[in-house]
Design a protein around this motif. Structure first.
Motif, PDB file in Angstrom:
ATOM      1  N   UNK A 570       5.142   2.194   2.033  1.00  0.00           N
ATOM      2  CA  UNK A 570       3.571   2.115   1.650  1.00  0.00           C
ATOM      3  C   UNK A 570       3.234   3.411   1.103  1.00  0.00           C
ATOM      4  N   UNK A 571       3.442   4.490   1.913  1.00  0.00           N
ATOM      5  CA  UNK A 571       3.008   5.830   1.516  1.00  0.00           C
ATOM      6  C   UNK A 571       3.430   6.355   0.169  1.00  0.00           C
ATOM      7  N   UNK A 572       4.862   5.795   0.091  1.00  0.00           N
ATOM      8  CA  UNK A 572       5.269   6.274  -1.493  1.00  0.00           C
ATOM      9  C   UNK A 572       4.920   5.658  -2.425  1.00  0.00           C
ATOM     10  N   UNK A 573       4.590   4.433  -2.432  1.00  0.00           N
ATOM     11  CA  UNK A 573       4.125   3.397  -3.478  1.00  0.00           C
ATOM     12  C   UNK A 573       2.512   4.002  -3.835  1.00  0.00           C
ATOM     13  N   UNK A 574       1.725   4.249  -2.683  1.00  0.00           N
ATOM     14  CA  UNK A 574       0.490   4.686  -2.966  1.00  0.00           C
ATOM     15  C   UNK A 574       0.239   6.046  -3.615  1.00  0.00           C
ATOM     16  N   UNK A 575       1.189   6.971  -3.027  1.00  0.00           N
ATOM     17  CA  UNK A 575       1.401   8.280  -3.589  1.00  0.00           C
ATOM     18  C   UNK A 575       1.829   8.232  -5.071  1.00  0.00           C
ATOM     19  N   UNK A 576       2.856   7.383  -5.510  1.00  0.00           N
ATOM     20  CA  UNK A 576       3.268   7.314  -6.759  1.00  0.00           C
ATOM     21  C   UNK A 576       2.084   6.755  -7.811  1.00  0.00           C
ATOM     22  N   UNK A 607      -2.548  -2.721  -0.916  1.00  0.00           N
ATOM     23  CA  UNK A 607      -3.835  -3.091  -1.402  1.00  0.00           C
ATOM     24  C   UNK A 607      -4.619  -2.701  -0.394  1.00  0.00           C
ATOM     25  N   UNK A 608      -4.330  -2.835   0.884  1.00  0.00           N
ATOM     26  CA  UNK A 608      -5.194  -2.626   2.164  1.00  0.00           C
ATOM     27  C   UNK A 608      -5.318  -1.226   2.382  1.00  0.00           C
ATOM     28  N   UNK A 609      -4.397  -0.416   2.343  1.00  0.00           N
ATOM     29  CA  UNK A 609      -4.304   0.831   2.974  1.00  0.00           C
ATOM     30  C   UNK A 609      -4.488   1.838   1.567  1.00  0.00           C
ATOM     31  N   UNK A 610      -4.270   1.358   0.478  1.00  0.00           N
ATOM     32  CA  UNK A 610      -4.342   2.109  -0.820  1.00  0.00           C
ATOM     33  C   UNK A 610      -5.645   1.578  -1.599  1.00  0.00           C
ATOM     34  N   UNK A 611      -6.694   1.145  -1.023  1.00  0.00           N
ATOM     35  CA  UNK A 611      -7.839   0.566  -1.746  1.00  0.00           C
ATOM     36  C   UNK A 611      -8.482   1.660  -2.563  1.00  0.00           C
ATOM     37  N   UNK A 657      -6.980  -6.500   7.421  1.00  0.00           N
ATOM     38  CA  UNK A 657      -7.721  -7.400   6.791  1.00  0.00           C
ATOM     39  C   UNK A 657      -9.260  -6.776   6.373  1.00  0.00           C
ATOM     40  N   UNK A 658      -9.861  -6.228   7.140  1.00  0.00           N
ATOM     41  CA  UNK A 658     -11.192  -5.645   6.999  1.00  0.00           C
ATOM     42  C   UNK A 658     -11.347  -4.590   6.009  1.00  0.00           C
ATOM     43  N   UNK A 659      -9.972  -4.237   5.475  1.00  0.00           N
ATOM     44  CA  UNK A 659      -9.960  -2.963   4.545  1.00  0.00           C
ATOM     45  C   UNK A 659      -9.766  -3.593   3.112  1.00  0.00           C
TER      46      UNK A 659
END
Length: 733
Positions: A570-576, A607-611, A657-659
C-alpha cells in the motif's frame, strides 16, 4: 501428482505471416472504437492451439471435435512435420459413448481413459463418467459414474479412482472392483482426494499414486471432522435457496489432519506411515526405486520443508532433505528423479529461485543455475544429452526465455526469443518443443523448435487479429521503472492516443500486488488490457506498478511483506501515485485505483490510507480481513492471528472505514467459495457504522471470477466504466 487430463478446447487454425510492431502503432488508421461488447463477445480473443499431450517418441495428441457432427476424436501428430499420422479413437465408432471431453493415456499408450458428463466441484476438481478404451481391440469398458481422478496402474491391468470420499481399484483381468477405503464421509473423511484448501492453495486434486511396479498405492487421508464449516446460500432459479456447505479452515483455525497411507495390492491391506511432526503433506511422488516413495511435509508456518524417503516394504520413513527459511517455502512440481535416483530440485536458498542437483542421500552435487534472476519453470532433463530445459527471467523480469543448460551448469543457451514472453511445450523425449511467444505488441505466435533452439516452422501467428487491431484506437504500453521507497519498480503506462503533454488527465491505477505475483509483463493483452485501452481513449492515463512483495526480483524483494500483508504494498502504491501526480499532465485531484481479489484488498486500503491522493477506488471480490481467508495461503505470509494480531488488524480496511473520503465501489459474488462475500458484508457494516456513503454491486451466486451467466462480465464492466466516467472523467473536465 496431477493426473494429466486433456480437456477439449476447439479453435480454428490459421497460418499467417508476422507483421511488424509499427503497424499496431500507426495512429492514422486507428479509427474503430473499443467497446465493452466487443471485449466480452470475443472480438479480440487470439486464436490458440488446442491443449496438446506429448506422447512417447516424437509425437503428440490433440482432442478434436467435428463442428458439424459433434463427434470427438483423439488424433496423433508428428512433432517433426506437425501432420496428423493417425486417429486413435473416434466417438462415432463407440457404441456407448457419443462424445467425450477428456482423455489420458496409460504408460505405453495402449489404452486411454475417456471422460464425459463432468460436474464441477471446486476450481480444479470435478466428477464424471469415465471409460477405459483398449486401442488394439477397440473395446470400451465403463470404469464408473460420478467418479474422480481415474488413473491406470503402470502394468495397465488396473485403474484406481475415487468416489464419494473413498478409493477404489478396478481390475480389468477379472472385471472386479475393490473398495480399498471404507470410512469416507462428506465433510468428515476424504481418502485420495484433497480438501478445499489443499486444492486451492497447493494446487492438486488427486492424492493417490501408483508405485512403478503397480504393487502399491500411496494415498493421503484427510480427517476434516473438526474443521469449521462454511455455508453459502445458492439462490438459483428454485423457490427456496439451497445451501452449499463445506469445510473451510480460516486463518488460525483447525486444519484437516492429513496422514499418509500405503496400500499393498496383493494383501489388500493398508498401513499408516509415520512422518514425524508436520502440518501439511503437499506432495507425494514415487522415486525410480519401485519401493521408495518421497513425501513432502511442511510445518504450519510453511518455513520448514522436509522430503521423506518412505520404504513401502517396511512402512517406515527416513529424512532425505530438510530446507528451512525465515519466511516461507513455495511448493512446486519440479522434483525430478534421474536414472540413478539423484534428483533435480528448485530452491530460493541463495536468494533467487534456481535449479539444484542432489544425490539420493540428500547431499547437494551442484547448483546448476546461478545469478540475480529467477528460474520460472522447469521443463525436464534429457538423460542422453545430460541437458536441462527451463524458463527464466534472465533477460529482464518482465520477459521470459526458454533455456538449455547441462547438468554441470555449463553450456547455457537461449533457445527462444530474447524479449517478450516465451513458454515451451516439450515433446516427451525432449527433442522438440512448441514455443508460445507474445509481447505487448505481438499477439501469440506458436512455433515448432528443435531442442537446439532452431525454429522449424510457424504454426499459428494471429496475423488477422493484429491487422484488425491496427484499425482500433489502441495505445501502446510504455514500459519503464519508477523509484519508490528505494526500489526501482516495474511500471507500464497507457496514454490516450491523442495524448497532449500540455493537458491534464485523470489517472487510473491497476494492480494485484499479491506475494510473488506480476502484472507488469511484456506479454499480449488480456481482457483488462482492452478495457484499460478503452478507458484511455476516453481520456484517462492508466498505470500499473508492481510494488514490493511481487515476484521475479528475488526472495528479499518478494518476502519483505512477511507478517505485514497490505503495509509495504500500500505504501508503494500511494507513494507512486504521489510521484506520478507531480508530472504536469496528471490531474492530481482525480486519481483512482482498482483491483480484484488481493488487488481489491489493496485498492480499498489505498483509498482509505491514501485519501490525500486517491479520490476513487473499485474493489472486486476483496479480502477485507485476512482473518476471513484460508489457513494455508494466509498463514504462509502472516502466521496465525493468534501469533500476529497486529499484522492482521493494522492492515485490515475494515478498521479504517472511518477514513473513507472518496468514491468507493465494492463488488462481490455471493457464491464465492474462495474469498467469501462475508469480507464485503463486514466492510459494508463498518462503512455503515462510520456513516460513510459508498456504492456496492452484489452479484448473486457468482464465484470468485464473477463470469458465469449471460452478460455477467459485460454488465459488471459496464457498471465499473460508468463509475469511472462519473467520478474520474467527468470531474476532471
Amino acid at each position: 501428482m496431477k493426473n494429466k487430463i486433456i480437456l477439449a478446447t476447439i479453435f480454428l487454425f490459421t497460418i499467417g505471416q508476422e507483421i511488424t510492431a509499427q503497424t499496431l502503432n500507426n495512429t492514422t488508421s486507428k479509427t474503430k472504437e473499443i467497446t465493452l461488447e466487443k471485449i466480452w463477445n470475443g472480438t479480440f480473443s487470439p486464436e490458440r492451439m488446442n491443449a496438446l499431450n506429448s506422447m512417447n517418441g516424437d509425437f503428440y495428441s490433440l482432442l478434436n471435435r467435428d463442428q458439424k457432427t459433434g463427434a470427438t476424436t483423439v488424433d496423433k501428430y508428428s512433432y517433426a512435420t506437425l501432420e496428423k499420422v493417425a486417429t486413435i479413437v473416434n466417438s462415432e465408432n463407440l457404441q456407448d459413448l457419443n462424445s467425450f471431453s477428456s482423455y489420458s493415456f496409460n504408460n505405453d499408450e495402449t489404452k486411454i481413459i475417456l471422460g464425459t458428463d463432468f460436474k464441477k466441484i471446486y476450481r480444479r476438481s470435478f466428477s464424471g463418467t469415465f471409460y477405459a478404451f483398449d486401442i488394439a481391440s477397440k473395446q470400451l469398458t465403463l470404469i464408473g459414474k460420478d467418479i474422480q481422478e481415474p488413473i491406470f496402474s503402470p502394468d495397465n491391468k488396473k485403474v484406481a479412482f475415487a468416489k464419494e470420499n473413498n478409493i477404489y481399484i478396478k481390475d480389468f483381468s477379472g472385471n472386479t472392483t475393490t473398495q480399498i477405503t471404507k470410512d469416507g464421509k462428506i465433510n468428515h473423511i476424504i481418502n485420495g482426494i484433497t480438501d478445499w484448501v489443499y486444492e486451492e492453495e497447493f494446487g492438486f486434486v488427486r492424492a493417490f499414486e501408483w508405485s512403478k511396479d503397480s504393487k502399491y498405492l500411496a494415498f493421503l487421508r484427510f480427517d476434516e471432522t473438526d474443521v469449521p464449516t462454511f455455508s453459502m446460500d445458492i439462490v438459483g432459479n428454485q423457490l427456496y435457496p439451497k445451501q452449499q456447505v463445506f469445510k473451510y479452515p480460516k486463518a488460525g483455525e483447525k486444519n484437516a489432519d492429513v496422514t499418509l497411507h500405503m496400500y499393498h495390492v496383493a494383501s489388500n491391506t493398508s498401513q499408516k506411515i509415520t512422518l514425524g511432526d508436520y502440518e501439511y503433506i503437499p506432495r507425494i511422488q514415487w522415486s525410480n526405486n519401485d519401493t521408495v516413495l518421497v513425501a513432502t511435509t511442511l510445518n504450519r508456518h510453511q518455513n520448514d520443508l522436509k522430503l521423506h524417503k518412505v520404504n513401502a516394504l517396511k512402512s517406515n520413513a527416513s529424512l532425505l532433505l530438510n530446507e528451512t527459511t525465515k519466511a516461507y517455502i513455495d511448493i512446486t512440481d519440479n522434483l525430478t528423479f534421474l536414472a540413478d535416483n539423484s534428483f533435480i530440485w528448485t530452491s530460493e536458498k541463495d536468494g533467487f529461485n534456481h535449479i539444484y542437483h542432489y544425490d539420493f542421500n540428500g547431499e547437494i552435487i551442484n547448483q546448476i543455475t546461478k545469478g540475480n534472476w529467477e528460474v520460472t519453470n522447469y521443463y525436464g532433463f534429457n538423460e542422453k544429452k545430460k541437458t536441462i530445459y527451463y524458463q527464466s527471467v534472465e533477460n529482464g523480469s518482465i520477459n521470459r526465455g526458454v533455456y538449455a543448460i547441462n547438468l554441470k551448469g555449463k553450456n547455457k543457451k537461449l533457445l527462444s526469443n530474447k524479449d517478450g514472453q516465451n513458454s515451451a511445450a516439450f515433446s516427451k523425449n525432449l527433442n522438440y518443443f512448441i514455443n508460445t511467444f507474445s509481447s505487448s505488441e505481438i499477439p501469440p505466435i506458436y512455433s515448432l523448435y528443435s531442442a537446439k533452439g532452431k525454429m522449424l516452422k510457424v504454426i499459428k501467428d494471429n496475423t488477422n487479429l493484429k491487422e484488425e487491431l491496427s484499425t482500433y484506437k489502441m495505445s501502446p504500453k510504455e514500459f519503464s521503472t519508477i523509484n519508490i521507497n528505494g526500489n526501482d519498480l516495474n511500471m507500464w503506462m497507457l496514454k490516450p492516443l491523442d495524448f497532449d503533454e500540455n493537458k491534464k488527465y485523470p489517472m487510473f491505477m491497476f494492480q494485484y500486488s499479491g506475494p510473488g505475483s506480476q502484472q507488469v509483463g511484456n506479454k499480449w493483452n488480456a481482457s483488462n488490457d482492452y478495457w484499460h485501452n478503452m478507458l484511455a481513449q476516453k481520456g484517462i492515463i492508466v498505470v500499473c506498478i508492481d510494488g514490493r512483495g511481487t515476484g521475479l526480483k528475488g526472495a528479499d524483494f518478494k518476502k519483505v511483506t512477511q507478517k505485514e500483508l497490505g503495509k509495504y504494498e500500500v505504501e508503494d502504491q500511494i507513494a507512486a501515485a504521489k510521484k506520478l501526480a507531480e508530472r504536469p499532465y496528471v490531474d492530481k485531484n482525480n486519481i483512482g485505483i482498482w483491483g480484484w481479489s488481493y488487488g481489491g484488498f489493496m485498492s480499498t486500503n489505498c483509498l482509505l490510507k491514501g485519501s490525500d491522493i486517491f479520490s476513487t477506488a473499485i474493489a472486486v471480490a476483496p479480502v477485507t480481513s485476512w482473518r476471513f481467508y484460508d489457513s494455508v495461503y494466509t498463514e504462509r505470509y502472516m502466521q496465525t492471528p493468534q501469533e500476529n494480531a497486529s499484522g492482521y488488524d493494522d492492515n485490515s480496511p475494515i478498521n479504517y472505514a472511518d477514513k473513507l473520503e472518496g468514491n468507493y465501489l465494492l463488488v462481490h459474488g455471493t457464491g464465492d467459495d474462495n474469498v467469501h462475500v462475508q469480507n464485503s458484508y463486514r466492510m459494508i457494516n463498518a462503512l455503515i457504522e462510520a456513516n460513510k456513503q459508498f456504492d456496492m454491486f452484489i452479484v448473486p451466486d457468482r464465484t470468485h471470477g464473477i463470469y458465469k451467466g449471460k452478460n455477467t462480465r459485460l454488465n459488471l464492466y459496464t457498471k465499473m466504466t460508468n463509475f469511472i466516467e462519473e467520478h474520474l472523467i467527468n470531474t476532471s473536465k
